[in-house]
Write a protein that holds these residues in place. Structure first.
Motif, PDB file in Angstrom:
ATOM      1  N   ALA A  44      38.952  -8.097  -4.097  1.00  0.00           N
ATOM      2  CA  ALA A  44      38.161  -8.336  -2.887  1.00  0.00           C
ATOM      3  C   ALA A  44      38.362  -7.279  -1.813  1.00  0.00           C
ATOM      4  CB  ALA A  44      38.493  -9.719  -2.316  1.00  0.00           C
ATOM      5  N   ALA A  45      39.501  -6.571  -1.846  1.00  0.00           N
ATOM      6  CA  ALA A  45      39.809  -5.599  -0.782  1.00  0.00           C
ATOM      7  C   ALA A  45      39.440  -4.193  -1.222  1.00  0.00           C
ATOM      8  CB  ALA A  45      41.293  -5.665  -0.421  1.00  0.00           C
ATOM      9  N   PRO A  46      38.558  -3.507  -0.504  1.00  0.00           N
ATOM     10  CA  PRO A  46      38.191  -2.124  -0.870  1.00  0.00           C
ATOM     11  C   PRO A  46      39.428  -1.218  -0.884  1.00  0.00           C
ATOM     12  CG  PRO A  46      36.711  -2.997   0.808  1.00  0.00           C
ATOM     13  CD  PRO A  46      37.833  -3.974   0.689  1.00  0.00           C
ATOM     14  N   GLY A  47      39.578  -0.488  -1.970  1.00  0.00           N
ATOM     15  CA  GLY A  47      40.684   0.449  -2.078  1.00  0.00           C
ATOM     16  C   GLY A  47      41.979  -0.143  -2.580  1.00  0.00           C
ATOM     17  N   ALA A  48      42.056  -1.473  -2.696  1.00  0.00           N
ATOM     18  CA  ALA A  48      43.290  -2.096  -3.190  1.00  0.00           C
ATOM     19  C   ALA A  48      43.375  -1.931  -4.697  1.00  0.00           C
ATOM     20  CB  ALA A  48      43.323  -3.574  -2.818  1.00  0.00           C
ATOM     21  N   LEU A  49      44.581  -1.686  -5.193  1.00  0.00           N
ATOM     22  CA  LEU A  49      44.822  -1.504  -6.617  1.00  0.00           C
ATOM     23  C   LEU A  49      46.079  -2.254  -7.017  1.00  0.00           C
ATOM     24  CD1 LEU A  49      44.242   2.353  -6.811  1.00  0.00           C
ATOM     25  CD2 LEU A  49      42.706   0.605  -7.734  1.00  0.00           C
ATOM     26  N   ALA A  50      46.214  -2.506  -8.315  1.00  0.00           N
ATOM     27  CA  ALA A  50      47.479  -3.033  -8.830  1.00  0.00           C
ATOM     28  C   ALA A  50      48.587  -2.060  -8.450  1.00  0.00           C
ATOM     29  CB  ALA A  50      47.400  -3.196 -10.343  1.00  0.00           C
ATOM     30  N   LEU A  51      49.734  -2.599  -8.066  1.00  0.00           N
ATOM     31  CA  LEU A  51      50.806  -1.740  -7.549  1.00  0.00           C
ATOM     32  C   LEU A  51      51.335  -0.764  -8.587  1.00  0.00           C
ATOM     33  CD1 LEU A  51      52.827  -4.182  -5.259  1.00  0.00           C
ATOM     34  CD2 LEU A  51      50.868  -2.717  -4.713  1.00  0.00           C
ATOM     35  N   LYS A  52      51.219  -1.092  -9.864  1.00  0.00           N
ATOM     36  CA  LYS A  52      51.613  -0.124 -10.903  1.00  0.00           C
ATOM     37  C   LYS A  52      50.773   1.142 -10.814  1.00  0.00           C
ATOM     38  CE  LYS A  52      52.544  -0.980 -15.153  1.00  0.00           C
ATOM     39  NZ  LYS A  52      52.488  -1.480 -16.546  1.00  0.00           N
ATOM     40  N   LYS A  53      49.509   0.995 -10.389  1.00  0.00           N
ATOM     41  CA  LYS A  53      48.618   2.143 -10.275  1.00  0.00           C
ATOM     42  C   LYS A  53      48.696   2.789  -8.896  1.00  0.00           C
ATOM     43  CE  LYS A  53      45.197   0.312 -13.549  1.00  0.00           C
ATOM     44  NZ  LYS A  53      43.778  -0.117 -13.719  1.00  0.00           N
ATOM     45  N   ALA A  54      49.155   2.045  -7.904  1.00  0.00           N
ATOM     46  CA  ALA A  54      49.214   2.570  -6.531  1.00  0.00           C
ATOM     47  C   ALA A  54      50.543   2.164  -5.904  1.00  0.00           C
ATOM     48  CB  ALA A  54      48.040   2.036  -5.719  1.00  0.00           C
ATOM     49  N   PRO A  55      51.635   2.796  -6.320  1.00  0.00           N
ATOM     50  CA  PRO A  55      52.958   2.413  -5.810  1.00  0.00           C
ATOM     51  C   PRO A  55      53.089   2.529  -4.295  1.00  0.00           C
ATOM     52  CG  PRO A  55      53.151   3.947  -7.658  1.00  0.00           C
ATOM     53  CD  PRO A  55      51.713   3.885  -7.307  1.00  0.00           C
TER      54      PRO A  55
END
Length: 431
Positions: free
Chosen positions: A224-235
């Motif tokens: 739902a949040a623009p730019g949010a990613l799974a933390l494994k992909k965006a530490p």
């Protein structure tokens, strides 16, 4: 990697208000105090007075620990519990866990809808079955036709219904010194009913459907949040998101356990104190309060049943749908149009309709409910153990695998649940 991470910096304000940090954890905690939970806590208070209040002091840190683990699994991996179980563990474990979840959730839905219809009848009179059907239809319409980002705001506001149980406490006389003493030094009982009630309280407070729901809601938050990613992909999003999850979960579970404490306290101070020890339903507890505690307490208790039921139904049906979708690789999100996730929404509809049908039959949903809470307690142990293994697995969690204090707390929660269940079986065998 840089282009994946940067948009989140504009999408997520580092100075977001405290209230904005509350979401999946708050809704999960509040949904735990559904009409079936109210019935269990009312039974405990009516049957044993103040002598089971200690359980809710214990369940709070344990509940926080295991819900933090489930939320982290969802946020870090970008997948719900069922998907992670399917990817990393034998399928029989997954099928067994999901089957038990479906059965327990459907029974809970039946009991919740029945209690809600009965509560409306207590408040305004009229046909209980019609109210039950209308409430089921309203809940389904919200889940199916309202997008997640709008619907989650509705769920947040519905958590305020739980404040009714704070109001009830101030409408009745409470012997606070006795409460404090019995909370810390209760009279323990070596009986099957006492042990079973403890497991039922633990099972309704620390329930598998809450694990599946909060993990899946973290995935929904990513979508739902623009730019949010799974933390494994965006530490780089890790510190902010893990802090938010911590605030959200500690607050949500505090709300849950505090309200449960007040429900048990109210029924202990009124029903148990007046010799009413056998409460089978939340609506029966509300009706019994009226001549003892007055109309105001009765109204608050009854309104709370309806409000918490509307909050809990989507969590029960939704967690079942997320679990099935993860098991069979279906498209799943409350953000998707129904036509794009037919099987996912089909499970939500089926669980609600079957639950409604059970509630309208001659089957005693309350006895089934009480034992479903016990089943939840028994089922929680292996699922919690699997979650702890997942949360510590570098392939699933990467650099965000849990360590030190959270790992100890999570395994402690798992161990306490295992001890409570084992004690119940031992006491039954000896009595």
């Amino acid at each position: 990697m840089t282009t994946d991470i940067d948009p989140s910096r504009t999408a997520e304000e580092p100075t977001s208000p405290w209230l904005e940090k509350l979401g999946p954890g708050l809704v999960t905690g509040a949904a735990d105090d559904d009409p079936s939970g109210i019935a269990t806590y009312s039974q405990a208070g009516a049957a044993f007075g103040y002598n089971l209040l200690w359980t809710l002091l214990l369940t709070y840190p344990l509940m926080v620990a295991i819900q933090l683990v489930s939320a982290r699994i969802g946020r870090v991996s970008g997948h719900g519990l069922a998907t992670n179980l399917r990817r990393h563990y034998p399928l029989p474990l997954l099928y067994g866990a999901v089957t038990l979840l479906l059965v327990a959730n459907t029974i809970n839905i039946a009991a919740d809808l029945t209690a809600m219809g009965a509560a409306v009848n207590l408040l305004v009179g009229g046909p209980t079955r019609l109210y039950t059907i209308l409430l089921a239809a309203a809940s389904l319409a919200l889940q199916v036709f309202v997008p997640y980002r709008r619907y989650v705001r509705v769920l947040k506001w519905l958590t305020l219904a739980l404040l009714a149980y704070v109001g009830v406490v101030f409408a009745v006389g409470i012997p606070w010194p006795t409460v404090a003493l019995r909370t810390v030094l209760p009279h323990l009982s070596w009986s099957g009913s006492y042990a079973t009630t403890i497991v039922a309280v633990f099972g309704t407070t620390i329930s598998p459907y809450l694990f599946f729901w909060q993990a899946s809601q973290e995935v929904e938050e990513i979508n739902a949040a623009p730019g949010a990613l799974a933390l494994k992909k965006a530490p780089s999003q890790g510190t902010r998101q893990l802090n938010r999850i911590g605030i959200d979960t500690w607050t949500g579970m505090a709300f849950s356990n505090l309200i449960a404490f007040f429900i048990m306290l109210t029924t202990a101070a009124t029903l148990n104190a007046h010799g009413i020890n056998d409460i089978q339903t939340s609506s029966q507890a509300a009706a019994a309060l009226k001549p003892i505690a007055g109309r105001f307490a009765f109204l608050l208790f009854s309104f709370g049943i309806v409000g918490t039921g509307l909050l809990a139904l989507p969590v029960l049906a939704g967690s079942a749908a997320y679990a099935m979708a993860g098991t069979f690789r279906w498209k799943n999100s409350l953000e998707l149009e129904p036509g794009l996730a037919k099987r996912f929404y089909g499970i939500i509809i089926a669980a609600t309709v079957i639950g409604l049908a059970l509630g309208l039959t001659s089957i005693d949903p309350i006895k089934a409910l009480y034992w479903s809470a016990v089943i939840n307690g028994v089922t929680s142990v292996p699922i919690m153990a699997l979650m702890m293994r997942m949360a510590s697995h570098p392939r699933i969690m990467g650099e965000f695998r849990i360590r030190s204090s959270l790992r100890i707390a999570g395994w402690t929660a798992t161990g306490v649940m295992a001890i409570a269940v084992s004690a119940m079986f031992v006491i039954f065998a000896l009595t």
